[in-house]
Design a protein around this motif. Structure first.
Motif, PDB file in Angstrom:
ATOM      1  N   SER A  41       0.806  -1.214   0.000  1.00 18.15           N
ATOM      2  CA  SER A  41       0.000   0.000   0.000  1.00 18.15           C
ATOM      3  C   SER A  41       0.844   1.271   0.000  1.00 18.15           C
ATOM      4  CB  SER A  41      -0.928   0.015   1.228  1.00 18.15           C
ATOM      5  OG  SER A  41      -0.174   0.112   2.427  1.00 18.15           O
ATOM      6  N   ARG A  42       2.145   1.164   0.252  1.00 17.90           N
ATOM      7  CA  ARG A  42       2.979   2.358   0.344  1.00 17.90           C
ATOM      8  C   ARG A  42       3.328   2.922  -1.027  1.00 17.90           C
ATOM      9  NH1 ARG A  42       4.357   3.939   4.914  1.00 17.90           N
ATOM     10  NH2 ARG A  42       6.152   5.143   4.176  1.00 17.90           N
ATOM     11  N   PHE A  43       3.115   2.150  -2.072  1.00 21.04           N
ATOM     12  CA  PHE A  43       3.188   2.636  -3.451  1.00 21.04           C
ATOM     13  C   PHE A  43       2.339   1.693  -4.287  1.00 21.04           C
ATOM     14  CE2 PHE A  43       6.572  -0.459  -3.055  1.00 21.04           C
ATOM     15  CZ  PHE A  43       6.540  -1.162  -4.244  1.00 21.04           C
ATOM     16  N   ASP A  44       2.079   2.050  -5.519  1.00 17.66           N
ATOM     17  CA  ASP A  44       1.261   1.209  -6.390  1.00 17.66           C
ATOM     18  C   ASP A  44       2.136   0.103  -6.979  1.00 17.66           C
ATOM     19  OD1 ASP A  44      -0.436   0.023  -8.173  1.00 17.66           O
ATOM     20  OD2 ASP A  44      -0.764   1.815  -9.407  1.00 17.66           O
ATOM     21  N   PRO A  45       1.896  -1.161  -6.602  1.00 20.64           N
ATOM     22  CA  PRO A  45       2.761  -2.241  -7.067  1.00 20.64           C
ATOM     23  C   PRO A  45       2.281  -2.907  -8.354  1.00 20.64           C
ATOM     24  CG  PRO A  45       1.271  -3.120  -5.447  1.00 20.64           C
ATOM     25  CD  PRO A  45       0.881  -1.660  -5.633  1.00 20.64           C
ATOM     26  N   THR A  46       1.264  -2.344  -8.989  1.00 23.83           N
ATOM     27  CA  THR A  46       0.598  -3.029 -10.098  1.00 23.83           C
ATOM     28  C   THR A  46       1.573  -3.500 -11.177  1.00 23.83           C
ATOM     29  OG1 THR A  46      -1.421  -1.760  -9.732  1.00 23.83           O
ATOM     30  CG2 THR A  46      -1.165  -2.813 -11.881  1.00 23.83           C
ATOM     31  N   ASN A  47       2.534  -2.685 -11.523  1.00 30.54           N
ATOM     32  CA  ASN A  47       3.421  -3.000 -12.635  1.00 30.54           C
ATOM     33  C   ASN A  47       4.677  -3.764 -12.224  1.00 30.54           C
ATOM     34  OD1 ASN A  47       1.742  -1.722 -14.544  1.00 30.54           O
ATOM     35  ND2 ASN A  47       2.604   0.282 -14.016  1.00 30.54           N
ATOM     36  N   TYR A  48       4.702  -4.253 -10.995  1.00 34.47           N
ATOM     37  CA  TYR A  48       5.841  -5.034 -10.521  1.00 34.47           C
ATOM     38  C   TYR A  48       5.451  -6.507 -10.439  1.00 34.47           C
ATOM     39  CZ  TYR A  48       7.831  -0.537  -9.134  1.00 34.47           C
ATOM     40  OH  TYR A  48       8.333   0.746  -9.131  1.00 34.47           O
ATOM     41  N   PRO A  49       6.393  -7.407 -10.674  1.00 36.54           N
ATOM     42  CA  PRO A  49       6.065  -8.844 -10.577  1.00 36.54           C
ATOM     43  C   PRO A  49       5.651  -9.272  -9.182  1.00 36.54           C
ATOM     44  CG  PRO A  49       8.133  -8.509 -11.764  1.00 36.54           C
ATOM     45  CD  PRO A  49       7.766  -7.196 -11.167  1.00 36.54           C
ATOM     46  N   ALA A  50       6.250  -8.670  -8.147  1.00 36.38           N
ATOM     47  CA  ALA A  50       5.915  -8.979  -6.753  1.00 36.38           C
ATOM     48  C   ALA A  50       5.068  -7.847  -6.187  1.00 36.38           C
ATOM     49  CB  ALA A  50       7.188  -9.153  -5.928  1.00 36.38           C
ATOM     50  N   ARG A  51       3.970  -8.192  -5.551  1.00 36.16           N
ATOM     51  CA  ARG A  51       3.032  -7.157  -5.115  1.00 36.16           C
ATOM     52  C   ARG A  51       2.576  -7.304  -3.665  1.00 36.16           C
ATOM     53  NH1 ARG A  51       2.179  -8.189 -10.513  1.00 36.16           N
ATOM     54  NH2 ARG A  51       1.059 -10.112 -10.030  1.00 36.16           N
ATOM     55  N   LEU A  52       3.168  -8.243  -2.922  1.00 35.71           N
ATOM     56  CA  LEU A  52       2.792  -8.455  -1.522  1.00 35.71           C
ATOM     57  C   LEU A  52       3.935  -8.079  -0.598  1.00 35.71           C
ATOM     58  CD1 LEU A  52       1.027 -11.954  -1.683  1.00 35.71           C
ATOM     59  CD2 LEU A  52      -0.043  -9.681  -1.785  1.00 35.71           C
ATOM     60  N   ALA A  53       3.582  -7.643   0.605  1.00 40.52           N
ATOM     61  CA  ALA A  53       4.591  -7.312   1.615  1.00 40.52           C
ATOM     62  C   ALA A  53       3.963  -7.375   2.996  1.00 40.52           C
ATOM     63  CB  ALA A  53       5.174  -5.914   1.367  1.00 40.52           C
ATOM     64  N   GLY A  54       4.819  -7.440   3.996  1.00 35.47           N
ATOM     65  CA  GLY A  54       4.384  -7.275   5.373  1.00 35.47           C
ATOM     66  C   GLY A  54       4.615  -5.834   5.786  1.00 35.47           C
ATOM     67  N   GLU A  55       3.551  -5.029   5.821  1.00 34.29           N
ATOM     68  CA  GLU A  55       3.653  -3.618   6.168  1.00 34.29           C
ATOM     69  C   GLU A  55       3.108  -3.374   7.576  1.00 34.29           C
ATOM     70  OE1 GLU A  55       3.146  -1.293   1.942  1.00 34.29           O
ATOM     71  OE2 GLU A  55       1.322  -1.875   3.005  1.00 34.29           O
ATOM     72  N   ILE A  56       3.702  -2.425   8.269  1.00 26.39           N
ATOM     73  CA  ILE A  56       3.205  -2.026   9.587  1.00 26.39           C
ATOM     74  C   ILE A  56       2.168  -0.939   9.363  1.00 26.39           C
ATOM     75  CG2 ILE A  56       3.814  -1.141  11.862  1.00 26.39           C
ATOM     76  CD1 ILE A  56       6.646  -2.150  11.376  1.00 26.39           C
ATOM     77  N   ARG A 228       7.932 -20.719  -3.421  1.00 25.48           N
ATOM     78  CA  ARG A 228       8.268 -19.950  -4.625  1.00 25.48           C
ATOM     79  C   ARG A 228       8.982 -18.642  -4.280  1.00 25.48           C
ATOM     80  NH1 ARG A 228       2.434 -18.646  -7.075  1.00 25.48           N
ATOM     81  NH2 ARG A 228       2.087 -20.833  -6.536  1.00 25.48           N
ATOM     82  N   GLY A 229       9.660 -18.597  -3.158  1.00 28.70           N
ATOM     83  CA  GLY A 229      10.336 -17.377  -2.746  1.00 28.70           C
ATOM     84  C   GLY A 229       9.658 -16.749  -1.546  1.00 28.70           C
ATOM     85  N   HIS A 230      10.244 -15.675  -1.043  1.00 21.31           N
ATOM     86  CA  HIS A 230       9.737 -15.056   0.180  1.00 21.31           C
ATOM     87  C   HIS A 230       8.978 -13.767  -0.109  1.00 21.31           C
ATOM     88  CE1 HIS A 230      13.566 -12.738  -0.217  1.00 21.31           C
ATOM     89  NE2 HIS A 230      12.852 -11.765   0.329  1.00 21.31           N
ATOM     90  N   VAL A 231       8.230 -13.334   0.885  1.00 18.10           N
ATOM     91  CA  VAL A 231       7.571 -12.034   0.876  1.00 18.10           C
ATOM     92  C   VAL A 231       8.382 -11.105   1.774  1.00 18.10           C
ATOM     93  CG1 VAL A 231       5.499 -10.767   1.574  1.00 18.10           C
ATOM     94  CG2 VAL A 231       5.290 -12.995   0.449  1.00 18.10           C
ATOM     95  N   PRO A 232       8.763  -9.927   1.313  1.00 21.04           N
ATOM     96  CA  PRO A 232       9.509  -9.006   2.162  1.00 21.04           C
ATOM     97  C   PRO A 232       8.595  -8.285   3.144  1.00 21.04           C
ATOM     98  CG  PRO A 232       9.208  -8.034   0.005  1.00 21.04           C
ATOM     99  CD  PRO A 232       8.579  -9.404  -0.051  1.00 21.04           C
ATOM    100  N   GLY A 233       9.198  -7.722   4.173  1.00 19.85           N
ATOM    101  CA  GLY A 233       8.428  -6.980   5.157  1.00 19.85           C
ATOM    102  C   GLY A 233       9.257  -5.895   5.800  1.00 19.85           C
ATOM    103  N   GLU A 234       8.638  -5.170   6.724  1.00 18.30           N
ATOM    104  CA  GLU A 234       9.327  -4.098   7.439  1.00 18.30           C
ATOM    105  C   GLU A 234       9.129  -4.287   8.938  1.00 18.30           C
ATOM    106  OE1 GLU A 234       7.611  -0.368   6.239  1.00 18.30           O
ATOM    107  OE2 GLU A 234       5.620  -0.867   7.005  1.00 18.30           O
ATOM    108  N   GLY A 235      10.121  -3.809   9.694  1.00 14.79           N
ATOM    109  CA  GLY A 235      10.042  -3.902  11.151  1.00 14.79           C
ATOM    110  C   GLY A 235      11.194  -4.695  11.728  1.00 14.79           C
ATOM    111  N   GLY A 236      10.978  -5.234  12.915  1.00 18.78           N
ATOM    112  CA  GLY A 236      12.012  -5.994  13.620  1.00 18.78           C
ATOM    113  C   GLY A 236      11.865  -5.830  15.113  1.00 18.78           C
ATOM    114  N   ALA A 237      12.981  -5.888  15.818  1.00 17.70           N
ATOM    115  CA  ALA A 237      12.946  -5.781  17.280  1.00 17.70           C
ATOM    116  C   ALA A 237      14.265  -5.218  17.783  1.00 17.70           C
ATOM    117  CB  ALA A 237      12.684  -7.142  17.926  1.00 17.70           C
TER     118      ALA A 237
END
Length: 407
Positions: A41-56, A228-237
């Protein structure tokens, strides 16, 4: 000089994750198998092959930080500053009450401030150099989280940054433990990453390991035949670490457990015919902790979701512990891989597992029996846990392993 072995413990946790911002919300979600993965949701991913992420989704920097810090910080650093505040509050440590050089901060970083850098590059090319923020000189930098946390809290003791991709979070914690053993009273350590922006996205896709699935529940499937590969995300500890004796002497409200053992290796050059270095890293961590394999009650897996890498990790776990001999989990299937923040989040989850006796699950996975792993899937599994192993691997051949146990 202190007499006897120095036992390094964690007394404070600051967690920011896609499925829960704050330690309590994250842990409640993790125990129940609640995922934070969805469409970017932080940018429009429509034209990218990967479109999922773990966002806070529920983090607003204005709610946590003074306005003067916002123009000079990337989203990554804003999250890190808030997590540092939460970790300090949880520990009860007041940096101002310590000697001038009594507290340091050692973090890991994988990407630096990508979103800030992208914005300033756009200003450079569209408007000219006069429109580039002076803060660009440091806001993009790998060490910026350590620097900003240090400045905000007056942490002037031994500090630094470790850059070894996903393994970096464990490497930073190990470096913090070394400084405590040398006499530093308190060190904050761990990692926070956030690079969900077009520039960061292109950089991540270049590695060739991003899942292109559009189904949030089936996109990130380590140890599954459909991987089939991983989904990237943001955050940590971020973790507050100190000497056990000092923590007890000051009456620390919580001692989550001990950083008991650590090991790291590099993989050999591809095509060399030599075995991967992951098993040696685990054996070094066990030896450092003076722990036998049968003393480990759960393994938090790296969980690459790349078939060849999953095979290496599964064979390594089975080789050290035996087939299906120890519960294995990958709670990062609920958050995505958080790069330098992923392993510290697993360490935090491991300590909460020790505290509450519930192993958080891996979600969405149908375990491939060929891997011969006892994967915890679906919902959390009640268990008596006294020791846990956390595994992390970084792109390029980094391997790290950390043993944590009840203090």
């Amino acid at each position: 000089m202190r007499e006897g072995p120095v036992r390094t413990v964690v007394t404070g946790l600051g967690v920011a994750a896609p499925n829960g911002c704050g330690t309590a919300p994250y842990w409640a979600a993790a125990r129940q198998g609640v995922s934070g993965i969805g469409r970017v949701s932080r940018f429009d991913p429509t034209n990218y092959p990967a479109r999922l992420a773990g966002e806070i989704g529920d983090f607003r920097a204005e709610d946590h930080l003074p306005g003067r810090l916002l123009p000079q910080t990337d989203r990554m650093t804003r999250i890190a500053l808030a997590a540092a505040d939460w970790a300090l509050a949880d520990s009860g440590v007041d940096p101002q009450a310590l000697p001038e050089y009594g507290m340091g901060v050692i973090t890991a970083s994988s990407s630096g401030g990508f979103e800030f850098g992208q914005r300033e590059l756009q200003a450079l090319w569209s408007k000219g150099g006069r429109y580039v923020s002076a803060y660009q000189s440091f806001a993009w930098f790998y060490a910026v989280n350590s620097g900003q946390i240090s400045i905000r809290n007056g942490m002037r003791g031994p500090s630094g940054v470790v850059v070894s991709d996903q393994a970096g979070g464990l490497d930073a914690i190990a470096q913090a433990r070394r400084q405590i053993r040398k006499g530093t009273a308190v060190v904050m350590s761990g990692g926070i990453d956030a690079s969900i922006c077009p520039w960061g996205w292109v950089a991540q896709m270049a590695g060739g390991r991003l899942s292109t699935s559009d189904d949030p529940e089936r996109a990130y499937l380590p140890f599954d035949a459909r991987a089939r590969g991983h989904v990237p995300g943001e955050g940590g500890a971020l973790l507050v670490m100190e000497n056990l004796e000092d923590a007890r002497a000051r009456g620390a409200a919580s001692v989550y457990g001990e950083i008991a053992g650590y090991g790291s290796t590099m993989d050999p050059q591809p095509g060399s015919g030599r075995p991967p270095g992951l098993r040696k890293a685990i054996e070094l961590a066990l030896a450092d902790a003076a722990a036998a394999p049968d003393e480990i009650d759960v393994v938090f897996a790296d969980a690459a979701a790349v078939p060849e890498l999953d095979r290496i990790e599964a064979e390594t776990i089975c080789g050290v512990f035996g087939p299906r001999a120890v519960p294995v989990t990958a709670p990062k299937t609920m958050t995505g891989r958080l790069y330098s923040g992923a392993a510290p989040l697993d360490v935090a989850a491991a300590f909460l597992t020790l505290r509450d006796g519930v192993i958080p699950p891996s979600v969405g996975i149908t375990p491939d029996p060929e891997y011969q792993l006892d994967l915890v899937v679906g919902q959390g599994r009640p268990a008596t846990v006294r020791s846990a192993l956390v595994i992390a691997r970084g792109h390029g051949g980094f391997n790290s392993a950390l043993v944590v146990r009840a203090a």
